[in-house]
Write a protein that holds these residues in place. Structure first.
Motif, PDB file in Angstrom:
ATOM      1  N   VAL A   1       0.850  -1.195   0.000  1.00  0.00           N
ATOM      2  CA  VAL A   1       0.000   0.000   0.000  1.00  0.00           C
ATOM      3  C   VAL A   1       0.884   1.242   0.000  1.00  0.00           C
ATOM      4  CG1 VAL A   1      -1.759   1.312   1.242  1.00  0.00           C
ATOM      5  CG2 VAL A   1      -1.874  -1.178   1.205  1.00  0.00           C
ATOM      6  N   ALA A   2       1.877   1.247   0.895  1.00  0.00           N
ATOM      7  CA  ALA A   2       2.802   2.386   0.975  1.00  0.00           C
ATOM      8  C   ALA A   2       3.546   2.593  -0.344  1.00  0.00           C
ATOM      9  CB  ALA A   2       3.794   2.167   2.113  1.00  0.00           C
ATOM     10  N   GLU A   3       3.983   1.504  -0.948  1.00  0.00           N
ATOM     11  CA  GLU A   3       4.750   1.608  -2.197  1.00  0.00           C
ATOM     12  C   GLU A   3       3.881   2.122  -3.345  1.00  0.00           C
ATOM     13  OE1 GLU A   3       8.152   0.703  -2.956  1.00  0.00           O
ATOM     14  OE2 GLU A   3       8.409   0.760  -0.802  1.00  0.00           O
ATOM     15  N   THR A   4       2.649   1.622  -3.446  1.00  0.00           N
ATOM     16  CA  THR A   4       1.811   2.069  -4.568  1.00  0.00           C
ATOM     17  C   THR A   4       1.342   3.516  -4.403  1.00  0.00           C
ATOM     18  OG1 THR A   4      -0.117   1.013  -3.531  1.00  0.00           O
ATOM     19  CG2 THR A   4       0.999  -0.223  -5.278  1.00  0.00           C
ATOM     20  N   THR A   5       1.243   4.004  -3.174  1.00  0.00           N
ATOM     21  CA  THR A   5       0.893   5.418  -2.993  1.00  0.00           C
ATOM     22  C   THR A   5       2.037   6.332  -3.388  1.00  0.00           C
ATOM     23  OG1 THR A   5       1.530   5.325  -0.649  1.00  0.00           O
ATOM     24  CG2 THR A   5      -0.810   5.026  -1.158  1.00  0.00           C
ATOM     25  N   SER A   6       3.263   5.801  -3.411  1.00  0.00           N
ATOM     26  CA  SER A   6       4.418   6.629  -3.790  1.00  0.00           C
ATOM     27  C   SER A   6       4.801   6.483  -5.264  1.00  0.00           C
ATOM     28  CB  SER A   6       5.621   6.297  -2.908  1.00  0.00           C
ATOM     29  OG  SER A   6       6.077   4.986  -3.154  1.00  0.00           O
ATOM     30  N   LEU A   7       4.176   5.561  -5.980  1.00  0.00           N
ATOM     31  CA  LEU A   7       4.435   5.409  -7.421  1.00  0.00           C
ATOM     32  C   LEU A   7       3.497   6.323  -8.203  1.00  0.00           C
ATOM     33  CD1 LEU A   7       4.861   1.539  -7.744  1.00  0.00           C
ATOM     34  CD2 LEU A   7       6.622   3.261  -8.137  1.00  0.00           C
ATOM     35  N   TRP A   8       4.053   7.126  -9.109  1.00  0.00           N
ATOM     36  CA  TRP A   8       3.285   8.120  -9.840  1.00  0.00           C
ATOM     37  C   TRP A   8       3.063   7.706 -11.287  1.00  0.00           C
ATOM     38  CZ3 TRP A   8       0.208  11.835  -8.468  1.00  0.00           C
ATOM     39  CH2 TRP A   8      -0.157  12.828  -9.376  1.00  0.00           C
TER      40      TRP A   8
ATOM     41  N   TYR B   1      -4.516   6.097 -17.309  1.00  0.00           N
ATOM     42  CA  TYR B   1      -4.234   6.670 -15.993  1.00  0.00           C
ATOM     43  C   TYR B   1      -3.286   7.852 -16.150  1.00  0.00           C
ATOM     44  CZ  TYR B   1      -6.165   2.179 -14.626  1.00  0.00           C
ATOM     45  OH  TYR B   1      -6.987   1.088 -14.498  1.00  0.00           O
ATOM     46  N   MET B   2      -3.786   9.023 -15.794  1.00  0.00           N
ATOM     47  CA  MET B   2      -2.994  10.238 -15.950  1.00  0.00           C
ATOM     48  C   MET B   2      -2.959  11.020 -14.640  1.00  0.00           C
ATOM     49  SD  MET B   2      -4.293  11.442 -19.738  1.00  0.00           S
ATOM     50  CE  MET B   2      -3.013  12.681 -19.887  1.00  0.00           C
ATOM     51  N   ASN B   3      -1.738  11.400 -14.228  1.00  0.00           N
ATOM     52  CA  ASN B   3      -1.518  12.256 -13.062  1.00  0.00           C
ATOM     53  C   ASN B   3      -2.207  11.744 -11.792  1.00  0.00           C
ATOM     54  OD1 ASN B   3       0.020  14.108 -14.611  1.00  0.00           O
ATOM     55  ND2 ASN B   3      -1.877  15.012 -15.380  1.00  0.00           N
ATOM     56  N   MET B   4      -1.870  10.514 -11.427  1.00  0.00           N
ATOM     57  CA  MET B   4      -2.381   9.942 -10.184  1.00  0.00           C
ATOM     58  C   MET B   4      -1.382   8.914  -9.680  1.00  0.00           C
ATOM     59  SD  MET B   4      -5.420   7.347 -11.518  1.00  0.00           S
ATOM     60  CE  MET B   4      -6.218   8.598 -12.528  1.00  0.00           C
ATOM     61  N   ASN B   5      -1.472   8.594  -8.384  1.00  0.00           N
ATOM     62  CA  ASN B   5      -0.583   7.548  -7.885  1.00  0.00           C
ATOM     63  C   ASN B   5      -1.177   6.176  -8.210  1.00  0.00           C
ATOM     64  OD1 ASN B   5      -2.272   6.591  -5.664  1.00  0.00           O
ATOM     65  ND2 ASN B   5      -1.650   8.409  -4.524  1.00  0.00           N
ATOM     66  N   MET B   6      -0.348   5.163  -8.082  1.00  0.00           N
ATOM     67  CA  MET B   6      -0.770   3.828  -8.509  1.00  0.00           C
ATOM     68  C   MET B   6      -1.864   3.265  -7.612  1.00  0.00           C
ATOM     69  SD  MET B   6       1.524   0.611  -9.674  1.00  0.00           S
ATOM     70  CE  MET B   6       0.761  -0.943 -10.139  1.00  0.00           C
TER      71      MET B   6
END
Length: 204
Positions: free
Chosen positions: A81-88, A130-135
């Motif tokens: 969860v932490a990793e996907t919130t930091s992937l852009w 998917y444009m301009n959002m985190n994963m």
């Protein structure tokens, strides 16, 4: 301390609970004592907690820390969860792909640290932009999220993010009380149970 950077916090942990939501968050709330040895000083944002779960060890990345004079209160997210919130995802477009291909395309096109592994058995073919959002948002919260386009159920274990058609499988096993049940937690309430009936006829 087992090795450099590893500290055993069991003796100062007052409380630790986890919450796992299907296709969403998996997080941990914990509280630690401020100890004389100073172990509490190592509890900081971005540190990883390794926690014993019923299925094995799980990893949680600390997101928020509140320190008082006597305790340290922690909120942490499971590592995927932490990793996907930091992937852009600046402009990532999985087109005409099955579940595995779409996840791989999203990871390959993401900007940021890529420590997680993704897998899926979903055979559905679909397309999403998917444009301009985190994963994390692209997977779960966007209007055209992975959950909407491909479906599936999420399983998070360590650095593995698995989105399969169905989580778990039917092995034909039945759990029966007094036969092979080894543990049970039950909550009962008899507030609304009727234990007596008083009959009333036409003439009372």
């Amino acid at each position: 301390q087992n090795s450099i950077g590893d500290y055993i916090l069991d003796n100062i942990c007052i409380e630790c609970t986890t919450t796992e939501n299907l296709n969403g968050e998996y997080y941990l709330d914990a509280e630690f004592l401020v100890d004389d040895e100073g172990l509490f000083k190592h509890i900081e944002e971005d540190c990883v907690l390794k926690v014993a779960m019923d299925y094995g060890k799980e990893l949680f990345s600390i997101v928020n820390v509140i320190k008082t004079t006597s305790t340290v209160i922690v909120f942490a997210r499971q590592i995927t969860v932490a990793e996907t919130t930091s992937l852009w995802l600046e402009d990532v477009r999985p087109e005409m792909k099955d579940g595995q291909q779409a996840l791989t395309h999203m990871i390959d096109g993401a900007i940021g640290r890529k420590n997680i592994r993704v897998s899926s058995d979903i055979s559905t073919i679909s397309t999403a932009f998917y444009m301009n959002m985190n994963m994390y948002e692209a997977l779960h919260n966007a209007d055209n999220s992975y959950n909407v386009r491909w479906g599936g159920e999420v399983k998070r274990r360590g650095y593995d993010l698995i989105i399969d058609t169905k989580r778990g499988k039917d092995n034909g096993v039945q759990i029966r009380s007094r036969k092979n049940l080894t543990g049970l937690e039950a909550e009962t309430n008899i507030d609304s149970v009727v234990t007596r009936i008083k009959a009333q006829g036409y003439d009372d």
